[in-house]
Design a protein around this motif. Structure first.
Motif, short mmCIF file in Angstrom:
data_model
loop_
_atom_site.label_atom_id
_atom_site.label_comp_id
_atom_site.label_asym_id
_atom_site.label_seq_id
_atom_site.Cartn_x
_atom_site.Cartn_y
_atom_site.Cartn_z
N ALA A 66 24.29 -7.78 -2.20
CA ALA A 66 23.75 -7.84 -3.92
C ALA A 66 25.55 -8.46 -3.79
O ALA A 66 26.10 -9.26 -5.03
CB ALA A 66 25.13 -6.50 -3.35
N GLU A 67 26.25 -8.99 -2.69
CA GLU A 67 27.29 -9.45 -3.03
C GLU A 67 27.37 -10.81 -3.38
O GLU A 67 27.51 -11.50 -3.62
CB GLU A 67 28.28 -9.42 -1.18
N GLY A 68 25.96 -11.57 -1.95
CA GLY A 68 25.90 -12.98 -2.81
C GLY A 68 25.06 -13.03 -3.99
O GLY A 68 25.88 -14.67 -4.70
N GLU A 69 24.25 -12.43 -4.24
CA GLU A 69 23.51 -12.06 -6.12
C GLU A 69 25.21 -12.10 -6.73
O GLU A 69 24.93 -13.29 -8.05
CB GLU A 69 23.09 -10.99 -6.41
N VAL A 70 26.15 -11.03 -6.81
CA VAL A 70 27.07 -11.03 -7.29
C VAL A 70 28.20 -12.44 -7.77
O VAL A 70 28.31 -13.61 -8.61
CB VAL A 70 27.88 -10.19 -7.54
N ARG A 71 28.29 -12.86 -6.37
CA ARG A 71 28.88 -14.37 -6.32
C ARG A 71 28.18 -15.21 -7.23
O ARG A 71 28.34 -16.17 -7.91
CB ARG A 71 28.98 -14.68 -5.19
N SER A 72 26.81 -15.50 -6.91
CA SER A 72 26.00 -16.63 -8.11
C SER A 72 25.87 -16.08 -9.32
O SER A 72 26.23 -16.79 -10.16
CB SER A 72 24.41 -16.50 -7.43
N GLU A 79 31.49 -8.05 -20.85
CA GLU A 79 31.31 -6.90 -20.74
C GLU A 79 30.41 -6.20 -19.52
O GLU A 79 30.55 -6.26 -18.47
CB GLU A 79 31.29 -6.09 -21.79
N GLU A 80 29.02 -7.36 -19.31
CA GLU A 80 28.08 -7.12 -18.11
C GLU A 80 29.06 -7.16 -17.03
O GLU A 80 28.88 -6.69 -16.31
CB GLU A 80 26.41 -7.65 -18.81
N MET A 81 29.55 -9.19 -17.05
CA MET A 81 29.94 -9.33 -15.91
C MET A 81 30.98 -8.16 -14.82
O MET A 81 30.85 -7.94 -13.77
CB MET A 81 30.02 -10.42 -16.01
N GLN A 82 31.94 -8.16 -16.17
CA GLN A 82 32.82 -7.23 -15.76
C GLN A 82 32.06 -6.08 -15.13
O GLN A 82 32.88 -5.19 -14.31
CB GLN A 82 33.44 -6.88 -16.54
N ALA A 130 28.49 -14.86 -11.01
CA ALA A 130 29.87 -14.80 -11.67
C ALA A 130 29.58 -16.28 -11.12
O ALA A 130 30.43 -17.04 -12.43
CB ALA A 130 31.06 -14.57 -9.97
N SER A 131 29.24 -17.72 -10.59
CA SER A 131 29.32 -18.70 -10.71
C SER A 131 28.74 -19.38 -11.98
O SER A 131 29.36 -19.78 -12.31
CB SER A 131 28.55 -19.21 -9.48
N LEU A 132 27.84 -19.02 -11.89
CA LEU A 132 26.75 -18.71 -13.36
C LEU A 132 27.17 -18.95 -14.65
O LEU A 132 27.52 -19.72 -15.61
CB LEU A 132 24.97 -18.04 -13.21
N TYR A 133 28.16 -17.41 -14.59
CA TYR A 133 28.90 -17.27 -16.05
C TYR A 133 29.91 -18.01 -16.46
O TYR A 133 30.47 -18.12 -16.86
CB TYR A 133 28.94 -15.78 -15.11
#
Length: 207
Positions: free
Chosen positions: A88-94, A48-51, A96-99
Motif C-alpha cells: 500500500a505504501e508504494g501504491e500511495v506514493r505512486s 478530497e480523495e487523495m487526502q 501522490a506522484s501522479l496527483y
C-alpha cells in the motif's frame, strides 16, 4: 456572433478559412480525444480523495504501531498488516506522484491559454476548450453540408441551362441553313431567262 444573413457565425468563418488555407488543422480535435472526460474532472474531489487515501494509510500505520504492545496475540494481525503496508505504501506514493503531476500539468495548461491558475480554475479552462471543439466540429459539418447543397444547386442549374444552350445552337444552325438556302435561291433566280413581249416579238433578257 452571426453575419447579417444569420447563417454564418465567426466559427463558420474560421472553419472556412482553415479549410481553404490550412486543411490539415481541421481535425485537430482528434488529438484531444480525452477532453470530454477531462471536462468532468473536479479537482476538489480529487484533492478530497487523495487526502482520504493518505489519512487511511496513516491510520493503518498507527494500528500496526499499537499492535506491537499486544504481544503474540496480535502476531498474525501484525504480519498481515505489514504485508499490506509494503504494498500500500508504494501504491500511495505512486498515486501522490501522479496527483502532483496532474496539478502541474493543469497549471501549465491554464498558463498556455494565457490565464492565471490562481484566478482561472482548471474546470473552467477545460470546459471552455471542450465547448470550443464541439462548436468547431458542428460549424465545420454545417459548412460541408452547405457546400454540398451549393454543388447540387449548381449541377441542377447547369442541367437546366444545357437544353436551352442546345436549343439556341439549333436555332442558330437553322438560321444559318435558311440563309444559305435563301442565298442559293436568289442565285438561281438571277440565272433564269426573263421573257418580254414587245410588239408581238419575243425577246429574252438576262439579269
Amino acid at each position: 456572433m452571426r453575419a447579417r444573413n444569420n447563417k454564418m457565425t465567426l466559427m463558420h468563418y474560421l472553419c472556412k478559412v482553415l479549410a481553404n488555407k490550412l486543411p490539415e488543422l481541421l481535425d485537430f480535435w482528434k488529438d484531444l480525444s480525452n477532453l470530454e472526460h477531462a471536462s468532468k474532472i473536479q479537482l476538489r474531489f480529487l484533492a478530497e480523495e487523495m487526502q482520504a487515501v493518505s489519512k487511511g494509510l496513516e491510520k493503518i500505520v498507527q494500528e500496526l504501531s499499537m499492535s506491537e504492545n499486544d504481544g503474540s496475540v496480535s502476531e498474525n494481525f501484525r504480519k498481515a498488516l505489514k504485508e499490506f503496508l509494503c504494498f500500500a505504501e508504494g501504491e500511495v506514493r505512486s498515486l501522490a506522484s501522479l496527483y502532483s503531476g496532474v496539478g502541474r500539468n493543469m497549471d501549465a495548461l491554464i498558463l498556455y491559454f494565457g490565464e492565471d491558475p490562481s484566478r482561472c480554475p482548471f474546470e473552467q479552462v477545460v470546459s471552455t476548450l471542450f465547448n470550443f471543439v464541439r462548436m468547431f466540429k458542428k460549424a465545420h459539418e454545417e459548412n460541408c453540408k452547405q457546400l454540398e447543397v451549393e454543388k447540387r444547386k449548381a449541377e441542377k442549374e447547369a442541367a437546366t441551362e444545357k437544353p436551352k444552350i442546345n436549343a439556341s445552337e439549333k436555332e442558330i444552325e437553322h438560321s444559318i441553313h435558311s440563309q444559305e438556302e435563301m442565298g442559293d435561291g436568289i442565285s438561281g433566280q438571277c440565272g433564269m431567262p426573263i421573257y418580254k413581249v414587245d410588239s408581238g416579238n419575243s425577246q429574252v433578257c438576262s439579269r
